[in-house]
Design a protein around this motif. Structure first.
Motif, mmCIF file in Angstrom:
data_model
loop_
_atom_site.group_PDB
_atom_site.id
_atom_site.type_symbol
_atom_site.label_atom_id
_atom_site.label_comp_id
_atom_site.label_asym_id
_atom_site.label_seq_id
_atom_site.Cartn_x
_atom_site.Cartn_y
_atom_site.Cartn_z
ATOM 1 N N TYR A 1 -6.492 5.391 2.130
ATOM 2 C CA TYR A 1 -5.344 4.910 1.360
ATOM 3 C C TYR A 1 -5.014 3.449 1.629
ATOM 4 N N MET B 1 2.865 5.811 -4.682
ATOM 5 C CA MET B 1 2.874 7.035 -3.886
ATOM 6 C C MET B 1 4.300 7.438 -3.523
ATOM 7 N N GLU C 1 4.505 10.513 1.490
ATOM 8 C CA GLU C 1 3.079 10.246 1.657
ATOM 9 C C GLU C 1 2.856 8.901 2.343
#
Length: 129
Positions: free
Chosen positions: A7, A24, A28
């Protein structure tokens, strides 16, 4: 390899990942904050400002992360944390750095003195006193 690496930005030009991060959910993003902090080590990196803006949306959560940076010997990273993060935090979060700011003014290390942390600390401290 960290499970969160997929990510995080891969390089200083990885705007695609930064834009995905911005979409996001907050829950998260929370475990990604330590990795994102590394991208404010040098605010000359192209993605650094956008990452800083994202990090600043977590004012309470980044306080301990910034305090950890203050324990390092990386004076450039400490400088950017002060100037870009602490300085922009909401008042309540900035107040949590009062002792750190006072130490930077009264007992800076040689590197902190060279980077003029005391002047930045005074400027920030004046906004919370």
């Amino acid at each position: 390899m960290n499970i969160y690496d997929k990510y995080l930005p891969k390089n200083k030009h990885d705007f695609d990942r930064v834009h995905k991060l911005k979409k996001m959910d907050r829950t998260e993003l929370l475990p990604l904050l330590p990795g994102l902090m590394e991208w404010v080590q040098d605010m000359n990196w192209p993605i650094a400002e956008e990452v800083a803006q994202l990090i600043l949306t977590f004012p309470n959560e980044i306080v301990p992360l910034v305090k950890e940076v203050f324990k390092t010997n990386d004076d450039v990273w400490k400088y950017w944390c002060l100037e870009i993060l602490v300085h922009r935090l909401p008042m309540e979060s900035r107040q949590l750095f009062k002792d750190d700011l006072i130490r930077l003014i009264e007992r800076p290390t040689a590197g902190e003195k060279y980077e003029e942390f005391d002047e930045i600390a005074i400027k920030i401290l004046q906004t919370i006193v």
